[in-house]
Design a protein around this motif. Structure first.
Motif, PDB file in Angstrom:
ATOM      1  N   MET A 246       0.818  -1.205   0.000  1.00 14.23           N
ATOM      2  CA  MET A 246       0.000   0.000   0.000  1.00 14.23           C
ATOM      3  C   MET A 246       0.858   1.265   0.000  1.00 14.23           C
ATOM      4  O   MET A 246       0.456   2.297  -0.553  1.00 14.23           O
ATOM      5  CB  MET A 246      -0.933   0.003   1.212  1.00 14.23           C
ATOM      6  N   MET A 247       2.032   1.191   0.619  1.00 16.40           N
ATOM      7  CA  MET A 247       2.890   2.370   0.719  1.00 16.40           C
ATOM      8  C   MET A 247       3.854   2.506  -0.455  1.00 16.40           C
ATOM      9  O   MET A 247       4.536   3.530  -0.573  1.00 16.40           O
ATOM     10  CB  MET A 247       3.699   2.307   2.015  1.00 16.40           C
ATOM     11  N   SER A 248       3.927   1.519  -1.338  1.00 17.29           N
ATOM     12  CA  SER A 248       4.881   1.572  -2.440  1.00 17.29           C
ATOM     13  C   SER A 248       4.682   2.784  -3.347  1.00 17.29           C
ATOM     14  O   SER A 248       5.670   3.403  -3.766  1.00 17.29           O
ATOM     15  CB  SER A 248       4.823   0.270  -3.254  1.00 17.29           C
ATOM     16  N   PRO A 249       3.446   3.214  -3.684  1.00 16.34           N
ATOM     17  CA  PRO A 249       3.319   4.443  -4.484  1.00 16.34           C
ATOM     18  C   PRO A 249       3.854   5.675  -3.759  1.00 16.34           C
ATOM     19  O   PRO A 249       4.428   6.572  -4.384  1.00 16.34           O
ATOM     20  CB  PRO A 249       1.806   4.555  -4.726  1.00 16.34           C
ATOM     21  N   VAL A 250       3.671   5.722  -2.439  1.00 13.83           N
ATOM     22  CA  VAL A 250       4.163   6.864  -1.663  1.00 13.83           C
ATOM     23  C   VAL A 250       5.678   6.925  -1.711  1.00 13.83           C
ATOM     24  O   VAL A 250       6.270   7.981  -1.940  1.00 13.83           O
ATOM     25  CB  VAL A 250       3.662   6.776  -0.208  1.00 13.83           C
ATOM     26  N   TRP A 251       6.326   5.770  -1.492  1.00 10.08           N
ATOM     27  CA  TRP A 251       7.795   5.756  -1.511  1.00 10.08           C
ATOM     28  C   TRP A 251       8.325   6.001  -2.918  1.00 10.08           C
ATOM     29  O   TRP A 251       9.410   6.585  -3.073  1.00 10.08           O
ATOM     30  CB  TRP A 251       8.305   4.411  -0.985  1.00 10.08           C
ATOM     31  N   TYR A 252       7.566   5.580  -3.940  1.00 13.60           N
ATOM     32  CA  TYR A 252       7.992   5.863  -5.314  1.00 13.60           C
ATOM     33  C   TYR A 252       7.993   7.376  -5.574  1.00 13.60           C
ATOM     34  O   TYR A 252       8.952   7.917  -6.133  1.00 13.60           O
ATOM     35  CB  TYR A 252       7.054   5.157  -6.296  1.00 13.60           C
ATOM     36  N   CYS A 253       6.927   8.040  -5.145  1.00 16.57           N
ATOM     37  CA  CYS A 253       6.874   9.495  -5.311  1.00 16.57           C
ATOM     38  C   CYS A 253       7.931  10.188  -4.480  1.00 16.57           C
ATOM     39  O   CYS A 253       8.524  11.191  -4.907  1.00 16.57           O
ATOM     40  CB  CYS A 253       5.480  10.004  -4.924  1.00 16.57           C
ATOM     41  N   TRP A 254       8.176   9.655  -3.304  1.00 14.57           N
ATOM     42  CA  TRP A 254       9.215  10.242  -2.446  1.00 14.57           C
ATOM     43  C   TRP A 254      10.590  10.130  -3.103  1.00 14.57           C
ATOM     44  O   TRP A 254      11.368  11.091  -3.099  1.00 14.57           O
ATOM     45  CB  TRP A 254       9.199   9.551  -1.093  1.00 14.57           C
ATOM     46  N   ASP A 255      10.905   8.957  -3.650  1.00 15.58           N
ATOM     47  CA  ASP A 255      12.197   8.777  -4.316  1.00 15.58           C
ATOM     48  C   ASP A 255      12.342   9.703  -5.520  1.00 15.58           C
ATOM     49  O   ASP A 255      13.420  10.272  -5.753  1.00 15.58           O
ATOM     50  CB  ASP A 255      12.363   7.314  -4.746  1.00 15.58           C
TER      51      ASP A 255
END
Length: 270
Positions: A246-255
């Protein structure tokens, strides 16, 4: 933290307020999560410690380890005369273990660990069995200076070091182990949480293990606790896997965002 707060609100009597929400988000400072606090402190201290370790000779390393052993085991655990490390849940114990690990990494050859592999395993099994026997005996008979759940208990320390050396003697890669290792922090946090851990998990496991012990004996209790631990760890790893998904899109945007900031503002050609 948020999962535990939601669960306690749904199945428990917790009322979500701004204070409880804020304390849940900042669940490590202050909190009972001593492991995280000590680990963070050790992380911040490690550059300074590493500089000191580089200057130590092998003999000096052994002297420092001996001094730390006297302070942490004899004065701290046995006599409990030093308040900073009575039970091993402190930064003093973490520095002690970090010191021993640095010595092993710097002065112990891997070939020696391979040759002594099964000696390490036997030490681990022997210390674990002795710890279990003494702990069970202490249920009915008072044993002075015996604190079974202290991390600076010598039997726990020696068994952990022996298992560590046993593991270092192998060279292998496993995607399953690496995947499970990613969820170890989640296992620690959830099984120590106020509602999921203390209210649900410990009460139910404690009741069931006592029932098994009364009905079938000590060995059955050990076996049941082992399988219950596997079940609990497996369920928490599934929850953590869902969290990472669930958090993978958030970390992708963060990176992506941090990468853009780094390229535009930090990589300045002179």
């Amino acid at each position: 933290g948020l999962i535990d707060l939601f669960a306690s609100a749904v199945w428990g009597e917790e009322i979500i307020t701004r204070g409880t929400l804020f304390s849940t988000i900042l669940c490590f400072f202050p909190s009972k999560y001593w492991f995280i606090q000590c680990y963070l402190a050790l992380y911040l201290m490690s550059p300074l410690l590493n500089r000191g370790f580089e200057k130590l000779t092998k003999q000096e390393f052994l002297v420092v380890i001996a001094l730390f052993s006297i302070i942490n085991l004899y004065l701290g655990y046995y006599w409990r005369g030093l308040k900073f490390n009575e039970n091993g849940y402190t930064i003093a114990q973490f520095v002690y273990l970090y010191l021993i690990g640095a010595y092993i990494g710097k002065h112990v050859d891997v070939d020696v660990l391979v040759k002594k592999r099964w000696w390490s395993f036997m030490i681990y099994v022997l210390c674990s069995l002795l710890w279990g026997v003494i702990t069970v005996h202490s249920r009915s008979t008072y044993i002075p200076h015996w604190y079974p759940w202290s991390y600076n208990n010598p039997f726990i320390l020696f068994s952990a070091l022996a298992l560590f050396c046993f593991g270092l003697s192998f060279r292998f890669q496993s995607k399953v182990i690496n995947t499970a290792a990613k969820g170890c922090l989640s296992v620690y946090i959830l099984h120590c949480s106020a509602f999921l851990g203390e209210t649900l998990l410990y009460n139910q496991v404690g009741f069931y293990s006592s029932w098994v012990y009364n009905q079938f004996g000590l060995f059955a209790e050990f076996v049941s606790l082992f399988f219950m631990a596997l079940i609990v760890v497996g369920l928490i790893l599934l929850i953590d896997g869902l969290r990472r998904f669930m958090m993978s899109p958030v970390w992708y945007c963060w990176d992506k965002t941090t990468s853009i900031i780094h390229k535009r503002f930090l990589l300045i050609e002179l």
